[in-house]
Design an enzyme around this catalytic site. Structure first.
Site, PDB file in Angstrom:
ATOM      1  N   HIS A   1      48.828   4.233  55.225  1.00 54.05           N
ATOM      2  CA  HIS A   1      47.418   4.215  55.590  1.00 54.05           C
ATOM      3  C   HIS A   1      47.233   5.237  56.710  1.00 54.05           C
ATOM      4  O   HIS A   1      48.151   5.466  57.506  1.00 54.05           O
ATOM      5  CB  HIS A   1      46.976   2.855  56.133  1.00 54.05           C
ATOM      6  CG  HIS A   1      47.172   1.702  55.204  1.00 54.05           C
ATOM      7  ND1 HIS A   1      48.386   1.062  55.047  1.00 54.05           N
ATOM      8  CD2 HIS A   1      46.295   1.043  54.407  1.00 54.05           C
ATOM      9  CE1 HIS A   1      48.251   0.074  54.184  1.00 54.05           C
ATOM     10  NE2 HIS A   1      46.993   0.035  53.772  1.00 54.05           N
TER      11      HIS A   1
ATOM     12  N   GLU B   1      43.424  -1.129  43.771  1.00 50.68           N
ATOM     13  CA  GLU B   1      44.438  -2.187  43.895  1.00 50.68           C
ATOM     14  C   GLU B   1      43.770  -3.564  43.905  1.00 50.68           C
ATOM     15  O   GLU B   1      43.107  -3.932  44.876  1.00 50.68           O
ATOM     16  CB  GLU B   1      45.236  -1.990  45.184  1.00 50.68           C
ATOM     17  CG  GLU B   1      46.331  -3.023  45.388  1.00 50.68           C
ATOM     18  CD  GLU B   1      47.157  -2.740  46.619  1.00 50.68           C
ATOM     19  OE1 GLU B   1      47.570  -3.715  47.277  1.00 50.68           O
ATOM     20  OE2 GLU B   1      47.397  -1.556  46.923  1.00 50.68           O
TER      21      GLU B   1
ATOM     22  N   GLU C   1      49.805  -4.943  42.515  1.00 50.64           N
ATOM     23  CA  GLU C   1      50.735  -5.559  43.461  1.00 50.64           C
ATOM     24  C   GLU C   1      51.109  -6.950  42.966  1.00 50.64           C
ATOM     25  O   GLU C   1      50.230  -7.783  42.700  1.00 50.64           O
ATOM     26  CB  GLU C   1      50.136  -5.641  44.863  1.00 50.64           C
ATOM     27  CG  GLU C   1      51.095  -6.287  45.854  1.00 50.64           C
ATOM     28  CD  GLU C   1      50.635  -6.224  47.292  1.00 50.64           C
ATOM     29  OE1 GLU C   1      50.982  -7.146  48.061  1.00 50.64           O
ATOM     30  OE2 GLU C   1      49.925  -5.267  47.661  1.00 50.64           O
TER      31      GLU C   1
ATOM     32  N   ASP D   1      49.683 -14.103  51.144  1.00 48.99           N
ATOM     33  CA  ASP D   1      50.370 -12.876  50.768  1.00 48.99           C
ATOM     34  C   ASP D   1      51.616 -12.691  51.633  1.00 48.99           C
ATOM     35  O   ASP D   1      51.555 -12.111  52.715  1.00 48.99           O
ATOM     36  CB  ASP D   1      49.396 -11.712  50.970  1.00 48.99           C
ATOM     37  CG  ASP D   1      49.743 -10.490  50.140  1.00 48.99           C
ATOM     38  OD1 ASP D   1      50.715 -10.564  49.383  1.00 48.99           O
ATOM     39  OD2 ASP D   1      49.037  -9.484  50.253  1.00 48.99           O
TER      40      ASP D   1
ATOM     41  N   ASP E   1      54.438 -11.003  50.887  1.00 54.28           N
ATOM     42  CA  ASP E   1      55.007  -9.653  50.776  1.00 54.28           C
ATOM     43  C   ASP E   1      56.534  -9.647  50.917  1.00 54.28           C
ATOM     44  O   ASP E   1      57.095  -8.928  51.748  1.00 54.28           O
ATOM     45  CB  ASP E   1      54.385  -8.729  51.831  1.00 54.28           C
ATOM     46  CG  ASP E   1      52.961  -8.342  51.504  1.00 54.28           C
ATOM     47  OD1 ASP E   1      52.617  -8.321  50.315  1.00 54.28           O
ATOM     48  OD2 ASP E   1      52.182  -8.070  52.438  1.00 54.28           O
TER      49      ASP E   1
END
Length: 406
Positions: free
Chosen positions: A66, A197, A233, A272, A274
């Protein structure tokens, strides 16, 4: 295998994540951060050097970022752009003599308070303009660094309640924003793929890019299918109540599978997390869809995953990425072997044989040669199919899958 496994390191999780959660502060103290110095720009330079050193030692030549991951936010947009340019210069210099470049870049349009109501879907038109300017710059930096894709993740493109929301206007504005992005990509001759996404919620209660089907419908409604593909994702699939395989297959059959953020979530936790994908069964199913898709084109496999809060050493960063790469490599080999064996394909072909039989009713339906009247006549003159419908043989299919796991 390298052609199929274009791995990428996620800059934000690997080099910027402090390890905090809603109940505790950060646990990481990476050496590239320095002693919490006031000069954030120097820390950004050091972090970029750490990124390239890590990738070189890991043997990976793609990374994702980002804009606000790699460079600090300035006092205004002009200063933020200046910082981004300076860090990009460092990255360009570090790229020399290597094959390292971004898999994709994106703009962080969700952390700053200005984006509290969304970016492209904000009720405030000045926020919309600011977000457009930020994306413009991030796309330029991605192009400058040789990035192969550009991602849009609508972290706050959604709503908390419809009581104060004009959903129609917000969706129309989101489409207007994406059309502007596609137009600017063409204007600057950026050769990368634009990716949306999907994610169902978090941080908003309901995000407009809920899942692959919803996002594909959005692209189709607003005539954007020629300009965008999806970045799927896996942990977002979990939050949407799907498997990653389902989301990838939905994108594949709609011709919009462009990239995968390879991670996973804990089914006992509703957010989330991850985590790195290490389950060989899951990685096999994921890679099976990628093989059916013929690869990912300009896309790749980004490890949008972080080490656990309790893991605090640089060694843990290496262990995590190595385990993720090994899992995806195992998945690719397993999926290729299953495809070569042909047992699952044969089972599926037999199950749908009535649709593929030459000259049969199924082919007439597919070719549009019959309607309801002809089908009624067929149903009246043939036995009830309840006696011959056949078994789905799911248990056998799962045995075939397990036989292929190595």
């Amino acid at each position: 295998m390298k052609e199929w496994l274009k791995f990428s390191v996620a800059y934000w999780h690997t080099f910027r994540a402090a390890g905090g959660d809603p109940f505790g502060s950060g646990t990481k103290n990476w050496p590239w951060w320095g002693a919490q110095e006031a000069d954030q720009l120097q820390a950004a330079f050091r972090t970029m050097h750490a990124n390239f050193e890590f990738m070189s030692k890991l043997g990976v030549d793609r990374w994702c970022f980002h804009d606000r991951d790699i460079a600090p936010e300035g006092s205004d947009l002009a200063e933020s752009n200046k910082y981004l340019d300076l860090v990009a210069e460092v990255a360009l210099e570090l790229q020399k003599g290597t094959n390292i470049k971004p898999l994709w870049g994106t703009a962080q349009l969700f952390m700053h308070p200005r984006y509290m109501h969304g970016a492209a879907t904000s009720p405030n038109v000045t926020v919309f303009a600011y977000a457009a300017a930020q994306v413009k710059k991030a796309m330029e930096i991605t192009q400058l660094l040789g990035g192969e894709n550009y991602v849009f993740w609508g972290g706050r493109e959604g709503y908390q309640t419809l009581l104060n929301t004009d959903m129609g206007l917000e969706l129309d504005n989101l489409a207007r924003f994406m059309k502007m992005a596609a137009a600017y990509k063409k204007k600057i001759d950026f050769g990368g793929t634009l990716l949306l996404e999907p994610k169902p919620q978090e941080p908003t209660k309901h995000q407009y890019d809920w899942d692959a089907a919803t996002t594909t419908s959005f692209l189709r409604k607003y005539d954007l299918l020629d300009d965008f593909k999806l970045n799927v994702e896996c942990n977002h699939a979990t939050l949407a109540g799907h498997t990653c395989e389902h989301e990838l297959e939905t994108a594949r059959i709609n011709g919009v599978l462009g990239n995968i953020d390879a991670n996973t979530g804990d089914p006992q936790i509703g957010w989330d997390t991850d985590q790195f994908m290490t389950d060989p069964r899951e990685s096999t199913l994921v890679m099976g869809v990628i093989i059916k898709n013929g690869g990912l084109g300009t896309g790749g496999i980004n490890f949008d995953a972080k080490i656990r809060r309790e893991s605090t050493t640089i060694h843990d960063l290496f262990y995590a990425h190595i385990s993720g790469m090994d899992a995806m490599a195992r998945g690719l080999r397993n999926a290729a072997a299953l495809r070569e064996a042909g047992l699952l394909d044969a089972l599926v072909a037999e199950r749908y044989a009535s649709w593929t039989a030459k000259g049969g009713l199924g082919q007439k339906i597919i070719k549009g040669k019959v309607g309801f009247e002809e089908l009624e006549e067929y149903a009246l003159t043939h036995p009830d199919p309840a006696e011959s419908i056949g078994s789905g043989r799911q248990e056998l299919a799962e045995i075939y899958l397990d036989m292929g796991l190595k």
